[in-house]
Scaffold this motif. Sequence first.
Motif, PDB file in Angstrom:
ATOM      1  N   ILE A   1      -9.810  -1.165  -1.777  1.00  0.00           N
ATOM      2  CA  ILE A   1      -9.784   0.055  -0.846  1.00  0.00           C
ATOM      3  C   ILE A   1      -8.640  -0.184   0.063  1.00  0.00           C
ATOM      4  O   ILE A   1      -7.887   0.653   0.354  1.00  0.00           O
ATOM      5  CB  ILE A   1     -11.191   0.149  -0.280  1.00  0.00           C
ATOM      6  N   LYS A   2      -8.534  -1.302   0.497  1.00  0.00           N
ATOM      7  CA  LYS A   2      -7.368  -1.836   1.516  1.00  0.00           C
ATOM      8  C   LYS A   2      -6.098  -1.566   0.823  1.00  0.00           C
ATOM      9  O   LYS A   2      -5.076  -0.874   1.377  1.00  0.00           O
ATOM     10  CB  LYS A   2      -7.421  -3.144   2.047  1.00  0.00           C
ATOM     11  N   ALA A   3      -6.018  -1.964  -0.531  1.00  0.00           N
ATOM     12  CA  ALA A   3      -4.706  -1.891  -1.329  1.00  0.00           C
ATOM     13  C   ALA A   3      -4.308  -0.143  -1.466  1.00  0.00           C
ATOM     14  O   ALA A   3      -3.194   0.142  -1.363  1.00  0.00           O
ATOM     15  CB  ALA A   3      -4.848  -2.475  -2.485  1.00  0.00           C
ATOM     16  N   LEU A   4      -5.301   0.681  -1.813  1.00  0.00           N
ATOM     17  CA  LEU A   4      -5.231   1.848  -1.917  1.00  0.00           C
ATOM     18  C   LEU A   4      -4.684   2.601  -0.657  1.00  0.00           C
ATOM     19  O   LEU A   4      -3.940   3.274  -0.563  1.00  0.00           O
ATOM     20  CB  LEU A   4      -6.480   2.696  -2.606  1.00  0.00           C
ATOM     21  N   GLN A   5      -5.293   2.185   0.524  1.00  0.00           N
ATOM     22  CA  GLN A   5      -5.020   2.726   1.636  1.00  0.00           C
ATOM     23  C   GLN A   5      -3.532   2.475   2.138  1.00  0.00           C
ATOM     24  O   GLN A   5      -2.845   3.164   2.783  1.00  0.00           O
ATOM     25  CB  GLN A   5      -5.944   2.360   2.774  1.00  0.00           C
ATOM     26  N   SER A   6      -3.165   1.122   1.847  1.00  0.00           N
ATOM     27  CA  SER A   6      -1.856   0.590   2.024  1.00  0.00           C
ATOM     28  C   SER A   6      -0.639   1.451   1.152  1.00  0.00           C
ATOM     29  O   SER A   6       0.259   1.855   1.619  1.00  0.00           O
ATOM     30  CB  SER A   6      -1.623  -0.878   1.677  1.00  0.00           C
ATOM     31  N   THR A   7      -1.242   1.826  -0.307  1.00  0.00           N
ATOM     32  CA  THR A   7      -0.455   2.477  -1.035  1.00  0.00           C
ATOM     33  C   THR A   7      -0.475   4.012  -0.510  1.00  0.00           C
ATOM     34  O   THR A   7       0.610   4.809  -0.581  1.00  0.00           O
ATOM     35  CB  THR A   7      -0.783   2.452  -2.800  1.00  0.00           C
ATOM     36  N   ILE A   8      -1.190   4.644  -0.225  1.00  0.00           N
ATOM     37  CA  ILE A   8      -1.494   5.950   0.313  1.00  0.00           C
ATOM     38  C   ILE A   8      -0.597   5.965   1.509  1.00  0.00           C
ATOM     39  O   ILE A   8       0.129   6.818   1.739  1.00  0.00           O
ATOM     40  CB  ILE A   8      -2.929   6.568   0.618  1.00  0.00           C
ATOM     41  N   LYS A   9      -0.622   5.116   2.602  1.00  0.00           N
ATOM     42  CA  LYS A   9       0.196   4.950   3.740  1.00  0.00           C
ATOM     43  C   LYS A   9       1.793   5.161   3.094  1.00  0.00           C
ATOM     44  O   LYS A   9       2.532   5.810   3.695  1.00  0.00           O
ATOM     45  CB  LYS A   9      -0.299   3.927   4.551  1.00  0.00           C
ATOM     46  N   GLU A  10       2.123   4.305   2.097  1.00  0.00           N
ATOM     47  CA  GLU A  10       3.494   3.944   1.918  1.00  0.00           C
ATOM     48  C   GLU A  10       3.846   5.555   1.123  1.00  0.00           C
ATOM     49  O   GLU A  10       4.981   6.050   1.581  1.00  0.00           O
ATOM     50  CB  GLU A  10       3.546   3.058   0.683  1.00  0.00           C
TER      51      GLU A  10
END
Length: 348
Positions: free
Chosen positions: A32-41
Motif C-alpha cells: 500500500i505504501k509503495a502504491l501510495q508513493s507511486t500514485i504520488k509520483e
Amino acid sequence: MDVSVLKTLLASQEQAYRGALEVYIGQTNDMIKALQSTIKEVTQSLEFTQQEVDQLKQQVVKLEAEKTENKEVANGMKEDLQASKKLVMELEERCNHQEDHSRRNNLQIVGMEERPEGETWEQTAVLVSKLLEDKLELPNLQMERAHRVGQRSNQLTRPIIARFVRFCDREAVMRSVTKLRGTRIFINEDLCPASQSIRKAQLPLLKKARSEGKLAYFRHTKLVIKQRMSAPQHEVPTRTFHSSRPSSLNPPPPGGRDSGSEAWPQLSVPGAVSSVDSAVGVSGSPAGVTAVVAAPDVTATLGAVGGGDVAVSPSLKAGVCSGEKKDVPPLSTVKRVNTRMSSRLSKK
C-alpha cells in the motif's frame, strides 16, 4: 488427550497463525505504501505535464500571433518586392531605350569581308564608304566612325558598326538596303542585346506572316503585321448622253424626255466629240476619239472634230487619259467648237 496438551497445541497454533497474519499484514502495508508513493509520483508527473501543456498552449497562442504578424510583414514585403521588380523592369526598359536611343545613328553591317591581318577603324570606314557609294549609290554621307565588333576569328567575319553624324543619313541607308539583295551583305539596326532578344523571339511570327502574304516588319521592338492593300478594281458605270433636242442622230429616250428614265440612249456620232467647261477625260482609239465626261451635272455639246463615240459617266469626277493621244484635238479647239455649237443651238 489431556486438556493441558490441547491448550498447549492451540496456543502454539495461535501464535503461528498470528505470526503469519502479522507478516501478511506487513507485506500488505508495504504494498500500500509503495502504491501510495507511486500514485504520488504519478500525480506529481501529471501536474508537471499539465504545466508543460499550459506552457505549450501559451507558446502556441504566441506563435499564432507572431504568425499573423509575420504574415502581414510578408505580405508587405511581397508588395514591396513586386514594386521593386516593377521598378527594376521599368528602369531596365528605360536603360534599354536610352541605349537604343544612343545607337539610333548606328547601323550594323554583316557580311563584309575582313582583312586577315586585321584592320583599323579608318580602314573599316573606307570600306563602308565604298559600299555606300558603289552599291547603294549614296555618296557624301557623313560617317563619324566605323569599326568591327567581337573577337577576331579566321572562320567568321565580324560585323561592322557604322555611326553616322546625322540620323537622316542613317535613314537614307535603311531605305536603300534593298539594293543589296543577292550580295550576301545585310544592313540592320544596331540595338541593345535586350532589344535584339525581343526581336529574335518574334522572328517566327514575322516569317509566318510574310509566308502568308502579309506585310510584316519591326518598329523598334514591336512586330507590326498588316494586310497588303491591293488597288481596288472598280468598274465605272457609264450612261449615254443625249442632247436637249431630238434628231435623227439623237433620238429621244423611251417614254419621252421627261419620263424620268435613268437609262440614256446611246449616241454614236462618227466624227464628233463632247466638250465641257472643264475638261474631264479623252481617250484615243483606232476609229477616232472617245470622250468620257462627267454627267448629268455638266452640259456637253457636240462638234465634228474626228471619228469616235461619245459616252457619259455620272460617277467620273476626274479625267483619265489612256491609249494613243495623237487623234485628240487640243483643248482650244474643243472650246471653239463648244462656243460655236452653243451659239448654233441657241439660234435654233
